[in-house]
Scaffold this active site. Sequence first.
Site, mmCIF file in Angstrom:
data_model
loop_
_atom_site.group_PDB
_atom_site.id
_atom_site.type_symbol
_atom_site.label_atom_id
_atom_site.label_comp_id
_atom_site.label_asym_id
_atom_site.label_seq_id
_atom_site.Cartn_x
_atom_site.Cartn_y
_atom_site.Cartn_z
ATOM 1 N N LYS A 13 -16.641 33.034 -5.327
ATOM 2 C CA LYS A 13 -15.396 32.267 -5.481
ATOM 3 C C LYS A 13 -14.202 33.018 -4.895
ATOM 4 O O LYS A 13 -13.352 32.434 -4.250
ATOM 5 C CB LYS A 13 -15.102 31.972 -6.970
ATOM 6 N N ARG A 88 -12.214 28.895 -17.425
ATOM 7 C CA ARG A 88 -13.502 29.418 -17.901
ATOM 8 C C ARG A 88 -13.879 28.838 -19.252
ATOM 9 O O ARG A 88 -14.957 29.155 -19.770
ATOM 10 C CB ARG A 88 -13.435 30.931 -18.008
ATOM 11 N N ARG A 127 -22.533 45.694 -5.903
ATOM 12 C CA ARG A 127 -21.157 45.461 -5.451
ATOM 13 C C ARG A 127 -20.237 46.639 -5.780
ATOM 14 O O ARG A 127 -20.297 47.188 -6.871
ATOM 15 C CB ARG A 127 -20.652 44.196 -6.155
ATOM 16 N N ARG A 160 -16.974 48.263 -10.619
ATOM 17 C CA ARG A 160 -16.296 47.677 -11.776
ATOM 18 C C ARG A 160 -17.135 47.926 -13.028
ATOM 19 O O ARG A 160 -18.354 47.764 -12.990
ATOM 20 C CB ARG A 160 -16.119 46.165 -11.572
ATOM 21 N N ARG A 171 -21.790 38.779 -19.169
ATOM 22 C CA ARG A 171 -20.962 37.798 -18.438
ATOM 23 C C ARG A 171 -21.755 36.539 -18.107
ATOM 24 O O ARG A 171 -21.214 35.430 -18.131
ATOM 25 C CB ARG A 171 -20.414 38.424 -17.151
HETATM 26 P P1 AMP Z 1 -13.338 37.953 -12.685
HETATM 27 O O1 AMP Z 1 -12.683 38.911 -11.771
HETATM 28 O O2 AMP Z 1 -12.933 36.542 -12.438
HETATM 29 O O3 AMP Z 1 -14.841 38.131 -12.734
HETATM 30 O O4 AMP Z 1 -12.802 38.302 -14.157
HETATM 31 C C1 AMP Z 1 -13.049 39.559 -14.747
HETATM 32 C C2 AMP Z 1 -12.857 39.485 -16.239
HETATM 33 O O5 AMP Z 1 -11.503 39.118 -16.533
HETATM 34 C C3 AMP Z 1 -13.690 38.453 -16.962
HETATM 35 O O6 AMP Z 1 -15.009 38.903 -17.250
HETATM 36 C C4 AMP Z 1 -12.863 38.234 -18.225
HETATM 37 O O7 AMP Z 1 -12.988 39.309 -19.123
HETATM 38 C C5 AMP Z 1 -11.451 38.259 -17.673
HETATM 39 N N1 AMP Z 1 -11.018 36.924 -17.229
HETATM 40 C C6 AMP Z 1 -10.640 36.563 -15.960
HETATM 41 N N2 AMP Z 1 -10.293 35.273 -15.914
HETATM 42 C C7 AMP Z 1 -10.472 34.785 -17.175
HETATM 43 C C8 AMP Z 1 -10.312 33.509 -17.772
HETATM 44 N N3 AMP Z 1 -9.891 32.446 -17.061
HETATM 45 N N4 AMP Z 1 -10.575 33.385 -19.093
HETATM 46 C C9 AMP Z 1 -10.958 34.432 -19.838
HETATM 47 N N5 AMP Z 1 -11.169 35.658 -19.341
HETATM 48 C C10 AMP Z 1 -10.919 35.847 -18.019
#
Ligand code: AMP
Length: 215
Positions: A13, A88, A127, A160, A171
Amino acid sequence: MVIVLLGPPGAGKGTQGERLAARLDVPKIATGDVLRAAVRDGTPLGLEAKAAMDRGDLVPDAVIMGIMGEALASPDAAKGAILDGVVRTTPQAEGLNAQLAQLGRKVDAVIMFDIAEDELVRRLSGRTTCDICQRPFFGREPGEKCAVDGHAPEGTLIRRKDDEPDAVRKRLTVYREQTSPVINWYDTHGARLVHIDAIGTLEEVEARVMKALQH
Ligand code: AMP
């Protein structure tokens, strides 16, 4: 245009969102990027979010809606935005609709990135991510320099915390339980929902995204 990118972690994404945002000349809003920058800078938002993020859990909806409200109301987003990893949970989908309605806007399209779980595990476990621009890399080691954008200061590639195996498993469970119901929610709330096959080269997936948006 406001476009929501939906899909599990590692589906691409972020990468496709960046390309789409450049094509449409609108910002990409990625809550994960905003939260990671806050954690790095040690702000109150970062301190609040860090533990949940490290475990692979979601941060509370209210925190996300605060970030979104601010980002959507900024002049940068006047023409629209690509929302990456933002919606989410079902309450976030409802909250986003309400925030957009207040601005006289709506979600124009939802793109769902379809991909099998074993491919996600493979991708995420290999990654590394630039600690400054947050771009993902595959086949490069932690500690190497980003050296892509020429952005200053130059970033260093890190693994990460939430790409470690336990957090990845968490996740994916969180995705199945809390995020996948959002697909149905959009389907039953009149949004234009398109599925694309997220396996392929960057260019192949990009072409599918563009085609999906033209229909
Ligand atoms: P991402 O980079 O999108 O994979 O997000 C990394 C982490 O940030 C996720 O695993 C959540 O802990 C938090 N996070 C990011 N976006 C959201 C969201 N829309 N709702 C809740 N947690 C989020």
